[in-house]
Each structure stands twice: as structure tokens, then as C-alpha cells.
Design an enzyme around this catalytic site. Structure first.
Site, PDB file in Angstrom:
ATOM      1  N   PHE A 227      78.185  39.917  46.603  1.00  0.00           N
ATOM      2  CA  PHE A 227      77.189  38.873  46.893  1.00  0.00           C
ATOM      3  C   PHE A 227      76.286  38.569  45.709  1.00  0.00           C
ATOM      4  O   PHE A 227      75.672  37.509  45.657  1.00  0.00           O
ATOM      5  CB  PHE A 227      76.334  39.295  48.107  1.00  0.00           C
ATOM      6  CG  PHE A 227      75.240  40.274  47.780  1.00  0.00           C
ATOM      7  CD1 PHE A 227      74.043  39.827  47.219  1.00  0.00           C
ATOM      8  CD2 PHE A 227      75.391  41.638  48.002  1.00  0.00           C
ATOM      9  CE1 PHE A 227      73.024  40.727  46.900  1.00  0.00           C
ATOM     10  CE2 PHE A 227      74.398  42.538  47.680  1.00  0.00           C
ATOM     11  CZ  PHE A 227      73.211  42.072  47.124  1.00  0.00           C
TER      12      PHE A 227
ATOM     13  N   LYS B  33      88.358  35.610  47.588  1.00  0.00           N
ATOM     14  CA  LYS B  33      87.696  36.048  48.831  1.00  0.00           C
ATOM     15  C   LYS B  33      86.260  36.353  48.455  1.00  0.00           C
ATOM     16  O   LYS B  33      85.934  37.455  48.031  1.00  0.00           O
ATOM     17  CB  LYS B  33      88.404  37.285  49.403  1.00  0.00           C
ATOM     18  CG  LYS B  33      88.245  37.481  50.895  1.00  0.00           C
ATOM     19  CD  LYS B  33      86.833  37.626  51.384  1.00  0.00           C
ATOM     20  CE  LYS B  33      86.212  38.977  51.054  1.00  0.00           C
ATOM     21  NZ  LYS B  33      84.741  38.997  51.385  1.00  0.00           N
TER      22      LYS B  33
ATOM     23  N   GLU C  58      81.018  37.472  52.190  1.00  0.00           N
ATOM     24  CA  GLU C  58      80.662  36.741  53.421  1.00  0.00           C
ATOM     25  C   GLU C  58      79.149  36.550  53.523  1.00  0.00           C
ATOM     26  O   GLU C  58      78.672  35.794  54.359  1.00  0.00           O
ATOM     27  CB  GLU C  58      81.214  37.484  54.656  1.00  0.00           C
ATOM     28  CG  GLU C  58      80.584  38.832  54.963  1.00  0.00           C
ATOM     29  CD  GLU C  58      81.168  39.994  54.149  1.00  0.00           C
ATOM     30  OE1 GLU C  58      81.596  39.774  52.989  1.00  0.00           O
ATOM     31  OE2 GLU C  58      81.176  41.120  54.670  1.00  0.00           O
TER      32      GLU C  58
ATOM     33  N   SER D 177      80.650  47.444  45.468  1.00  0.00           N
ATOM     34  CA  SER D 177      80.065  48.778  45.360  1.00  0.00           C
ATOM     35  C   SER D 177      81.150  49.807  45.011  1.00  0.00           C
ATOM     36  O   SER D 177      82.354  49.557  45.204  1.00  0.00           O
ATOM     37  CB  SER D 177      79.384  49.143  46.670  1.00  0.00           C
ATOM     38  OG  SER D 177      80.346  49.128  47.696  1.00  0.00           O
TER      39      SER D 177
ATOM     40  N   CYS E  91      74.526  44.684  38.661  1.00  0.00           N
ATOM     41  CA  CYS E  91      75.216  45.912  38.271  1.00  0.00           C
ATOM     42  C   CYS E  91      74.764  46.353  36.878  1.00  0.00           C
ATOM     43  O   CYS E  91      75.037  47.474  36.478  1.00  0.00           O
ATOM     44  CB  CYS E  91      76.722  45.725  38.309  1.00  0.00           C
ATOM     45  SG  CYS E  91      77.278  44.588  37.062  1.00  0.00           S
TER      46      CYS E  91
ATOM     47  N   GLU F 126      72.698  54.254  43.042  1.00  0.00           N
ATOM     48  CA  GLU F 126      72.320  52.849  42.970  1.00  0.00           C
ATOM     49  C   GLU F 126      71.555  52.458  44.241  1.00  0.00           C
ATOM     50  O   GLU F 126      72.097  52.543  45.336  1.00  0.00           O
ATOM     51  CB  GLU F 126      73.607  52.017  42.863  1.00  0.00           C
ATOM     52  CG  GLU F 126      73.370  50.539  42.735  1.00  0.00           C
ATOM     53  CD  GLU F 126      74.677  49.772  42.562  1.00  0.00           C
ATOM     54  OE1 GLU F 126      75.593  49.928  43.389  1.00  0.00           O
ATOM     55  OE2 GLU F 126      74.786  49.013  41.580  1.00  0.00           O
TER      56      GLU F 126
END
Ligand code: NAD
Length: 501
Positions: free
Chosen positions: A168, A192, A195, A246, A301, A401
Site C-alpha cells: 500500500f 495485483k 487492496e 512485509s 521501507c 519494523e
């Protein structure tokens, strides 16, 4: 009024046509609504207002997109690399024309500031620009006369159908890391997107689908979550999988890709150290650390989420004081507000998760020097800059993280101790040093166990002609996104040995 604010005032953040009410899938050039599947809402993080319903596509929807990609790919692969490069040039022009609208869509759906969104879209376009060199990048090797009358040539051919699964936090840039290199090499792609904020990827797919030189079916898009990812991983028609997300999901994608015999690159999470030497130029250091820790509310990241303060206790205290004063002065608010420095998190659930991490860090012994909790703000997702001093060196706040605007501080007596601590991380995406000493910088860049290193640069994101080169648990697989690595990943080598009588 600057040129930027003038264009921002006139370009609305429009929901893509293919996402009005319900986000559609792109299958073989047609936008389709997956039938009979559940949906989840995607919302504006600044207000909580729902923007569209995102279908959670299943195996049948994935199968349709993979079949369309498989049907289009051989013709596309037979198109000359020069023409594929020209198609990428046309895509680049179309994206540049939509640049501001795309940035505003990123801000609307993901929440980051407009400045950040503009930079993200710029980085995505940069990947397309890098991939326009595809005729050069695809060239093989040759060695003549390896034996009498025998020549050897290495050719690169596309792998076939590629799936690209994105997170995301960079909803425009990461689809654009993969799409141009994948199709430039002669593959067809099934994207993909996350969402949680698929709208920018949908708009990019609309733009690519409208480029005449890119045939229908070369670019496809499937909406969904875990089930769609697993269907892509299990589908025999998918030849390679590019993933960013992740570390836990990256490991899942990697193991399932191995089980189903697919080539994969799975870029995972990170915990990046920012080493502050006592001789660092204070203003640049504070700006660099704060931008890295709190930009995009820490949802990067490459976010520097640990400041390792090197030196005597008084020097460490001075650096901490300057950082806290700077952090306190940052403005928290909606990404679309030009005054905002720290945007909301992706949603209220994320804000609650990070706040629980702050509580846990304090319970484990960290000192809460700056508390950014403010009740979530208008959309429930706001969290201000938070600074934690100390706590157990191997505890979660320093090692894992948190993906929020939380900077943890560790103290180290000297550079050796700082490097040793940083190198014990399970991750290895990025590491940064702030210093005025060339010798310290050289020792750091040589010895640090991270794939992207910043010297007085808080966010060491490589330009697209280089690989995005995390190490350790920040990647599963060998080949990174962008640069030559992308071409290695999206092609298979064929070595031809020839003798003519
Ligand atoms: P995520 O792992 O939750 O989701 C990533 C993608 O995987 C999404 O498309 C999602 O639908 C799918 N997914 C989620 N859970 C899944 C499951 N159990 N099985 C199969 N698919 C699943 O990641 P996120 O929260 O969207 O993104 C943030 C993470 O991405 C952070 O850890 C960040 O560090 C990382 N990231 C890494 C890089 C890099 O280059 N290394 C770049 C950007 C983001």
C-alpha cells in the site's frame, strides 16, 4: 502562487473511470467487475470517507487475467525490442501528462503529502525511462571460435507471464518498478495492487491500456488480497512473481513460489539505522533524520526508524534534543494540506497498532521523549512524530519494523559499536551515516550490512538505473527491482552453440 500550487489547484483528484463505486479488473483490454466476490472499502486516510469498493478476486478472476496475458504474450514477444521501447516512450509521455492527477490520486487514496506523492510518481516515471533502454539492456553475449568452427551466443528471451504484487505504501511507484521492465523484456503482466489503496494502479493500468502500441492483454490488473495472491502463486500460467510487502508475506510468497516452481523476487520489510556522528552538520542532520523517520508517517521501507547517536553522553544528549525540537515543530494533518509534514497512517487500524507498539516499548523500558498520540484526528489515522529513547537493544522498538512515525534512539560510544549493532539486524534494506568525516563515511559504506547506503542522505533510494538492493530479510530471492537486475529477472538466458560444416 507557484507553478506547482497553480496546477494542484486546477487538477482534481479524480477517481479513475474503472473504479467508480466498484474497482474493476483489467482483463485482455476490458474492464470487468468480478462476479460474486466479497469487497472491502478503500478510503481517504485523511477523512475516513469511502472512495470505492475493492473486489477480493478469487481463482476464477485470476485465471481469466492470466489466460488473457498468456494469449497476448507471444505476439508481444515477437514485436521488436525497438518497438517495445517506443511503446514505453509513449507510456512515459502519457504518464507525464497525467503526473499531477496521479499524484493527487495517491494522496487521496494512500494519504501521503502531495509533495511526497509527486516524488513517488516521478520515481515511477523514472523506471519507465530506465526501461526505454531495453534494446541495449537485452543484448546478449557472443564468443566466436571456442573450438574449430564453433561459435557460442547468449540470448535473452522473456520468461512469459509475470505477476506483480504491490504494497500500500507506494501505490503508484511500485507497480511502475515492475510494469515497464517486465513488458519491455517481452512479457505480459498481471498486476495485483494493494487492496488498501488500488486506485493509482488502476489509473496507471488505464493509461497503459490506452497506449496504442501496447496490445490488449499485455497489461492486466486483478484486485484482491490474500486469495488473489495465492491464486497467482498457484496458477501454472504464471512464470515469475515480483512481490513487495512485509517480510512475513515476502517469505510466504517466496516459499509458495518455490513450491509451484516459479521464479520470484520478494522484497520485504526493513528497520533502517541512521548513524549520527558527533561531527555531523547539525541542521542537515536534523532535516535528514526527521525526513527519513517521519516522512510518509514512517510508512516507507527506507524509513530511518533508529537513530544511533555516537559520541560522549553530552554529544548524544545534544543531538537528541535537536531532533526532538525539530520533531515537535512538524505539522501533522491531511496529505492534501500544503502545511502538512506528517500525513495520516493508511487507516485507523494501523494507527491503533502503532500506538500499541509505543505502549509496549515504554513498558519494556524505553523513555517516551515525544508522544505523538492525538486521538487519531479527523479520519482516525493521524499519529504525530514520536521519539523513544533507549529500551532493550534487542526489543521490538529497536529491532522490528513498526511502520509508523516512531523514531527509536540508541546510543553508541563509537562508530565501531554503531556498525556492530546495526549489522546484527535481521534486515538490511538501508543504512545512513551523517558525518563530516570522509574516513568515517568510508568505513561505514565498506562495513555496513545493508544494500542501500546513504552518506548525509536520509532516504537513500537509488535512481531506477540501479537496483533497489536490500539485503538479508529485506529480500527473498537474488535479483532486485529496477536496473539490470530487472532485465535479468524478466528474461531467461539461452546459450546457442553453433557449428557450420
Ligand atoms: P503486506 O505484506 O501486508 O501486503 C503486500 C501485498 O501482499 C498486498 O498486495 C497484499 O494484498 C498481499 N498480502 C498481504 N497479506 C498476504 C498474505 N497473508 N498472503 C498473500 N498475500 C498477502 O504489506 P503492506 O502492509 O501492504 O506494505 C508495507 C510493507 O511493505 C512494509 O513491511 C514495507 O517495509 C514493505 N515494503 C518493502 C519495500 C522494499 O523495497 N523492500 C518497498 C515498499 C514496501
Amino acid at each position: 502562487m507557484t507553478a506547482d500550487s497553480a496546477s494542484a489547484a486546477t487538477v482534481p483528484a479524480a477517481i479513475p473511470a474503472a473504479a467508480t463505486d466498484r474497482v474493476r479488473n483489467l482483463v485482455g483490454g476490458e474492464w470487468v467487475v468480478p462476479a460474486g466476490v466479497a469487497t472491502v472499502p478503500t478510503a481517504d486516510p485523511a477523512t475516513g470517507a469511502e472512495l470505492a469498493e475493492v473486489p477480493l478476486s478469487g481463482a476464477a478472476d485470476v485465471g481469466a487475467a492470466v489466460a488473457a496475458a498468456g494469449a497476448a504474450q507471444p505476439v508481444w514477444a515477437a514485436t521488436s525490442p525497438l518497438d517495445r521501447a517506443r511503446a514505453l516512450m509513449a507510456l512515459r509521455e502519457a504518464l507525464v501528462a497525467e503526473r499531477e492527477a496521479l499524484a493527487r490520486l495517491v494522496t487521496l487514496d494512500m494519504g501521503k503529502t502531495l509533495a511526497d506523492a509527486r516524488a513517488e510518481v516521478g520515481r515511477g516515471i523514472e523506471s519507465v525511462e530506465a526501461a526505454t533502454a531495453i534494446p541495449h539492456l537485452l543484448k546478449g553475449e557472443a564468443l566466436t571460435g571456442v573450438a574449430r568452427g564453433v561459435d557460442v551466443e547468449l540470448l535473452r528471451q522473456p520468461v512469459g507471464v509475470v505477476a506483480a504484487i504491490s504494497p500500500f505504501n507506494f501505490p503508484a511507484m511500485i507497480p511502475l518498478w515492475f510494469l515497464p521492465f517486465a513488458i519491455g523484456c517481452g512479457n505480459a503482466i498481471v498486476l495485483k495492487p494493494s487492496e488498501q489503496d488500488p486506485l493509482a494502479a488502476v489509473r496507471i493500468a488505464e493509461i497503459a491500456n490506452a497506449v496504442e502500441a501496447i496490445p490488449a492483454g499485455v497489461v492486466n490488473l486483478v484486485n484482491g488480497g490474500r486469495d488473489a495472491v495465492n491464486a497467482l502463486l498457484d496458477h501454472p500460467g504464471v512464470d515469475a512473481v515480483s512481490f513487495v510487502g512485509s517480510a512475513a508475506t515476502a517469505r510466504h510468497v517466496a516459499s509458495r513460489a518455490v513450491a509451484t516452481g516459479k521464479r520470484f523476487q520478494a522484497l520485504g520489510g526493513a528497520k533502517n539505522s541512521l548513524v549520527v556522528m558527533p561531527d555531523a552538520e547539525p541542521a542537515a542532520m536534523v532535516e535528514g533524520v526527521l525526513g527519513s523517520a517521519f516522512g510518509a508517517a514512517g510508512q516507507r521501507c527506507l524509513a530511518g526508524s533508529v537513530a544511533v547517536l555516537v559520541g560522549q553522553p553530552a554529544e548524544q544528549d545534544g543531538a537528541l534534543e535537536a531532533l526532538v525540537a525539530g520533531a515537535r515543530a512538524l505539522t501533522v494533518g491531511a496529505g492534501a494540506d500544503p502545511a502538512t509534514d506528517v500525513c495520516p497512517l493508511i487507516g485507523p487500524a494501523s494507527r491503533e497498532r502503532v500506538e500499541a507498539e509505543i505502549d509496549a516499548a515504554v513498558a519494556a523500558g524505553a523513555r517516551l521523549v515525544l508522544d505523538g498520540r492525538r486521538g487519531g484526528g479527523r479520519g482516525g489515522a493521524e499519529l504525530g512524530p514520536t521519539v523513544l529513547d533507549g529500551g532493550p537493544p534487542e526489543g521490538r522498538a529497536l529491532r522490528e519494523e513498526l511502520f509508523g512515525p516512531v523514531l527509536s534512539v540508541l546510543r553508541a560510544p563509537d562508530l565501531n559499536a554503531a556498525i556492530e549493532w546495526a549489522n546484527a539486524s535481521r534486515y538490511g534494506n538501508a543504512a545512513v551515516i551523517f558525518t563530516a568525516d570522509g574516513g568515517a563515511a568510508r568505513a561505514f559504506r565498506t562495513r555496513i550490512a545493508a544494500g542501500m547506503v546513504g552518506v548525509n542522505v536520509g532516504v537513500a533510494a537509488p535512481v531506477a538505473w540501479f537496483p533497489f538492493s536490500g539485503w538479508n530479510d529485506s529480500i527473498d530471492g537474488d535479483l532486485h527491482a529496477n536496473g539490470r537486475d530487472a532485465v535479468e529477472f524478466y528474461t531467461r538466458k539461452k546459450v546457442v552453440t553453433t557449428r557450420w560444416p
